[in-house]
Design an enzyme around this catalytic site. Structure first.
Site, PDB file in Angstrom:
ATOM      1  N   GLU A   1      24.444  43.063  34.719  1.00  0.00           N
ATOM      2  CA  GLU A   1      23.687  41.918  35.223  1.00  0.00           C
ATOM      3  C   GLU A   1      22.375  42.338  35.869  1.00  0.00           C
ATOM      4  O   GLU A   1      22.131  42.068  37.049  1.00  0.00           O
ATOM      5  CB  GLU A   1      24.565  41.104  36.171  1.00  0.00           C
TER       6      GLU A   1
ATOM      7  N   GLU B   1      33.755  41.550  30.312  1.00  0.00           N
ATOM      8  CA  GLU B   1      34.528  40.850  31.350  1.00  0.00           C
ATOM      9  C   GLU B   1      35.095  39.592  30.718  1.00  0.00           C
ATOM     10  O   GLU B   1      34.382  38.884  30.002  1.00  0.00           O
ATOM     11  CB  GLU B   1      33.642  40.459  32.542  1.00  0.00           C
TER      12      GLU B   1
HETATM   13  C1  GAL Z   1      30.413  38.768  36.643  1.00  0.00           C
HETATM   14  C2  GAL Z   1      29.991  40.052  37.309  1.00  0.00           C
HETATM   15  C3  GAL Z   1      31.097  40.658  38.109  1.00  0.00           C
HETATM   16  C4  GAL Z   1      31.745  39.614  38.954  1.00  0.00           C
HETATM   17  C5  GAL Z   1      32.244  38.505  38.102  1.00  0.00           C
HETATM   18  C6  GAL Z   1      32.827  37.372  38.877  1.00  0.00           C
HETATM   19  O1  GAL Z   1      29.310  38.004  36.345  1.00  0.00           O
HETATM   20  O2  GAL Z   1      29.551  40.987  36.380  1.00  0.00           O
HETATM   21  O3  GAL Z   1      30.554  41.685  38.883  1.00  0.00           O
HETATM   22  O4  GAL Z   1      30.805  39.110  39.830  1.00  0.00           O
HETATM   23  O5  GAL Z   1      31.183  37.939  37.405  1.00  0.00           O
HETATM   24  O6  GAL Z   1      33.829  37.726  39.724  1.00  0.00           O
END
Ligand code: GAL
Length: 992
Positions: free
Chosen positions: A423, A502
């Protein structure tokens, strides 16, 4: 006048002075002195403090002691400030590269005795493995240099500054610096010297750096060595005793690849390592080599020629007491736990972990995506204007970060991809980082999720794409636009391997739908799985004023800006307890697939390369949850990717009980991460003989009544149940509310074709708007006959015309007390409902209800979109253990498809309930809690729950799914609970 270090806080330069280039973190026999332990410490509220403390003779008598490694905010009981948690927000004004004058600054001092023998060293290095965020170092009063890059290693050449005997090392560490703009990861801000500090004697003729790149191709291994050493270090020898390799290179020019026959490849499943020693006359370096080749062929990501599916976790370094300070025993146990839950991959979100972690990953077996320490997420709110990822002023810092990342860890076979960061928008500096990696390491692809159009990275990566979108990414010929891509860019992205860096955000109770994602991976080979967000909660152990311990989250330390409990989004609670979501995950990704077909079962091996010779297949038959038979099933070894059909074991089918067959694939022998017998994969088959459901006997002859009567074990007053089996009870009353989960509180609406989400209204707010948490009842009628009671209630909330009609019929059926509840919503309900249930309170008294045994799905909580870990059987729990201690109290504990349950008090059975299926064969679920949903919803932490006065049993005809809307998609429509008519039928008997 500002001191020089004060000026450095705004430097975008990554380091200065005698800072040396990055190299690998090596296990060398050269002398070293760890500088762990107590240092003298002083904390100042600003960076503008005189630097006189660095002088040799400075009197630090008035200072405190602080351990190194540690974070100062986790030391001294608040005397050194408090942790701050933010996600995207910068906890200081966005004024790059500047930071406020209010900049906690820690000064450190210690003495170190250098042995006389160190005079022979060619050089003396001072290494820092992790300091947050910017530091300057002095030796014997002289400034040596400084560096930034909190989770990266920095070495200084201090040869000219040290002397035999006593030396003074002084450090100044600033919490905030220009570098903080590059470290905006979603985690606690934890300043201090949190990894080791070491003095290294570098011998003349030593080996400065080693890189043993490996490859594997059909039984043959290859080592491509890179030895960084002066000519005087030669001859240099490479030995791999386990493979009979002994290779001597007389001069640097002789160093050449070595081919090795008969090697076993390294994989996450079979992490075969070979000890290697690289030595000169002066120094010997020990490495552990794993042979594997990583490559991308078309849209496949392959290791040793076979497709990898990532069943991964995003792993932060976090511990409730130590913060990011590494503890090897804890880390090893954490990784072993991952293996026990079928996790095969780790993304080191969002920075390089302690270097030892990668030794453990090599040894235990994980595919690792190693991420650089870089995130600039806070620039998002400026539309990414001024983003360091695209500003030449920050290029050196960005390149320094990726170089330090790759160089430190390049020897690890477990690392199969480098990630540029997280990010950080997109821009020229990221492209330059990628170009540097491509030039330096041709053996590993480059990942960075923010490169949506795939301009400079090798794999297509996304976070939290919905199930339909993920399916479109995996579908050949799909023309569905991809996020931030032109049609041509989208087409190009579809030629690459895809992974979710993620997904399935594990905040609080949830996520649901893990299995929907997993199913896609099997149907679309371009999809390579992904990494759960995230492995563990980041709670920090704190105590209330009255001494009650709890796990703190954002806001608990009085932060000016913070992001609340968004830091509690792991599959593991802060105290290492696996949540039910981790069990669900384990079941969804289990590497053995069972498909029942008549009297046979097909056993599929979904692994990357390991066959099933490490597994034993156990079976057992249960009648109503009681084991009646079992044994081991004879199954031939199944190669990776293969399957085999075998006959089922003999199954004695009961005529009056449910008959279930359970198959467990268990470890045949102990491994480094679990004992023999550990269950790797499970499946169940329902072989119950058809049985007719007991019919509803219509009761006739109703007459108006005042409803005070006794019926079997029940006593009623005014139509309401007041006693059951001699115990005072309250209810049952309609319950439509659940204490909102973090996902229920999620308010984002996804925007088609974009990763943006717009603020919407959460389900939790809609439920409150409709008054589900504050229902009131009006008794419409009470009627009785001989042996039966009927009440009709209208349930509704203040200032709402919506209502639910609840008809309850109590009757005696074969000596049992039966309750039939017909629940029917009025017209006009427009939202989903959290649940449709009835709640019964059993007030605490002499023998409070404190336990339950049940036959149904268990052992863990389950919800409509999270049922894969649940199996049919008999289970028992105390009320205290029945729910999960989520960091923010919320709905928990629901057990689906219950057949019967027995409430117990101090080990004695109190009340027995049988739950009958409704006319469509659906069975209710239940939960048991010391608090009502309304009480739970009001508490921010477990310790804020009021003292309990009763045990509450809720029997639910239905529950709403979980989804993952706290960060991702809402509940899938199929698992959403719409207001609808439902029937609950229960039979009560006094136990004992
Ligand atoms: C993503 C980010 C993580 C965490 C997650 C939400 O956007 O990369 O670091 O913030 O969202 O928990």
């Amino acid at each position: 006048m500002h001191s020089s270090t004060f000026r450095h806080v705004s430097d975008t330069a990554p380091g200065r002075g005698a800072l040396r280039a990055a190299r690998a973190w090596l296990h060398s026999d050269a002398p070293r002195i760890p500088l762990d332990g107590n240092w003298r410490f002083r904390l100042s509220p600003t960076a503008a403090v005189p630097e006189d403390f660095a002088a040799e003779g400075y009197d630090d008598g008035g200072w405190d002691d602080i351990p190194v490694p540690s974070h100062w905010v986790l030391q001294g009981d608040g005397a050194y400030g408090r942790p701050i948690y933010t996600n995207v927000q910068y906890p200081f004004p966005i004024d790059p590269p500047h930071v406020p004058d209010e900049n906690p600054t820690g000064d450190y001092r210690r003495h170190v005795e250098l042995p006389a023998a160190w005079s022979d060293a060619e050089r003396v290095l001072l290494r820092f493995d992790g300091v947050e965020s910017l530091f300057t170092v002095w030796v014997n009063g002289e400034e040596v240099g400084g560096a930034a890059g909190s989770r990266l290693a920095h070495e200084f050449d201090v040869t000219a500054y040290v002397r035999p005997g006593d030396n003074v090392v002084a450090l100044r560490v600033h919490q905030w610096s220009a570098a903080s703009y590059l470290e905006d990861q979603d985690q606690w801000w934890l300043p201090g010297v949190f990894r080791e500090v070491t003095l290294l004697a570098r011998p003349a003729g030593g080996i400065d750096d080693v890189w043993l790149r490996t490859g594997f191709d059909g039984g043959r291994g290859r080592i491509e060595p890179e030895i960084t050493a002066g000519p005087e270090a030669f001859p240099v020898t490479l030995r791999l005793p386990g493979l009979g390799v002994e290779q001597v290179w007389a001069t640097p020019a002789d160093v050449a690849p070595v081919d090795v026959e008969g090697v076993h490849p390294w994989s996450a499943e079979q992490p075969r390592l070979y000890d290697a020693i690289v030595s000169s006359a002066a120094e010997s370096i020990a490495l552990r080599v794993g042979f594997r080749t990583v490559e991308i062929r078309g849209d496949r990501f392959l290791v040793n020629g076979r497709r990898v599916v990532f069943h991964g976790m995003n792993r932060h370094e976090t511990h409730p007491e130590r913060g990011r300070v590494f503890d090897e025993a804890h880390a090893r146990e954490d990784l072993a736990r991952m293996k026990r839950f079928n996790v095969n991959a780790i993304r080191t979100s969002h920075y390089p972990p302690h270097p030892r972690l990668l030794d453990l990953a090599d040894e235990l077996g994980f595919w690792v995506v190693l991420e650089c320490d870089l995130e600039t997420h806070g620039f998002d709110k400026l539309g990414w204007a001024g983003n360091p990822s695209d500003d030449p002023a920050w290029r050196a810092a960005c390149l320094d970060r990726i170089e330090r990342t790759v160089e430190r860890d390049k020897n690890h076979p477990s690392i199969v991809m480098w990630s540029l960061g997280n990010e950080a928008g997109t821009g020229g500096n990221l492209a330059a980082m990628s170009a540097w990696v491509h030039a330096r390491d041709t053996g590993r692809p480059v990942h960075y999720e923010g490169d949506h159009a795939g301009e400079y990275t090798d794999v297509y990566s996304r976070m939290y794409a919905s199930v339909p979108e993920t399916e479109q990414i995996g579908t050949d010929g799909s023309t569905t636009p991809l996020l931030n891509c032109t049609p041509a860019q989208g087409a190009r992205q579809r030629t690459r391997p895809f992974l979710h860096c993620e997904y399935v955000h594990a905040m609080g109770n949830g996520p649901g739908a893990i299995d929907q994602y997993e199913a896609l991976v099997h149907d679309h080979p371009r999809l390579h799985g992904g990494f759960v967000w995230e492995w563990r909660d980041h709670g920090i152990l704190a105590t209330t004023e009255d001494g009650t311990p709890y796990y703190a989250y954002g806001g608990d330390f009085g932060e000016v800006v913070h992001d609340g409990n968004f830091v509690m989004d792991g599959m593991l609670l802060s105290d290492d307890v696996p949540t039910p979501s981790l069990h669900e995950y384990k079941a969804v990704v289990q590497p053995i697939r069972f498909a029942f077909d008549g009297d046979e079962v097909e056993i599929g091996n979904l692994r990357h390369s390991a066959d099933t010779s490490d597994l034993t297949l156990r079976w057992r038959v249960e009648h109503d949850g009681t084991r009646v038979d079992g044994g081991d099933l004879d199954v031939p070894v199944v190669p990776a990717g293969g399957s085999v059909r075998v006959p089922l074991p003999p199954i004695a089918v009961s005529r009056d009980a449910e008959t279930w067959l359970t198959l467990d694939a268990v470890l045949a022998a102990d491994t480094a991460w679990a004992p023999a017998g550990h269950v790797v994969a499970t499946a169940q088959l329902d072989r119950s003989a058809p049985r007719s459901a007991p019919a509803v006997r219509p009761v006739t002859g109703w007459r108006p009544s005042e409803g005070t009567l006794a019926l079997g074990i029940a006593e009623f007053a005014g139509g309401s149940l007041v006693r059951l089996a001699g115990r005072v009870v309250a209810g049952p009353r309609l319950e439509l509310f659940r204490a909102p989960t973090d996902n229920d509180k999620g308010a984002s609406e996804e925007v088609e074709g974009s990763d943006a989400s717009v603020p919407g209204v959460s389900n939790a707010d809609l439920w409150r708007r409709d008054g589900l948490d504050r229902l009131t009842t009006r008794r419409v009628s009470v009627e009785a006959t001989q042996g039966a009671l009927r009440t009709l209630d209208r349930v509704s909330a203040a200032d709402s015309a919506l209502s639910v009609s609840v008809e309850s019929v109590w009757s005696l059926v074969d000596d049992a007390l039966e309750l039939r509840v017909e629940i029917e919503p009025s017209r006009g309900w427009s939202t989903v409902w959290p649940r449709i249930g009835v709640r019964l309170a059993l007030p605490d008294g002499a023998a409070a209800v404190d336990g339950v045994a049940w036959f149904g799905l268990g052992p863990f909580e389950s919800y409509p979109d999270s049922l894969r870990a649940a199996r049919t059987g008999r289970f028992a729990s105390t009320v205290g253990d029945f729910g999960v201690d989520y960091a923010r109290p919320q709905e928990t504990g629901h057990r689906s498809r219950v057949r019967e349950l027995t409430l117990t008090a101090a080990g004695s059975e109190v009340l027995h309930l049988t739950a009958l299926p409704d006319t469509q064969g659906r069975r209710p679920g239940f939960s048991l809690s010391r608090h009502t949903p309304q009480q739970i919803a009001r508490a921010g932490h477990p310790h804020e729950l009021p003292p309990s006065t009763a045990t509450h049993l809720i029997v639910d005809a239905a529950q709403h799914g979980l989804g993952s809307r706290a960060c991702g998609p809402d509940v899938w429509p199929e698992f959403a609970l719409r207001p609808e008519s439902r029937t609950i039928r229960l039979r009560f008997t006094a136990a004992g």
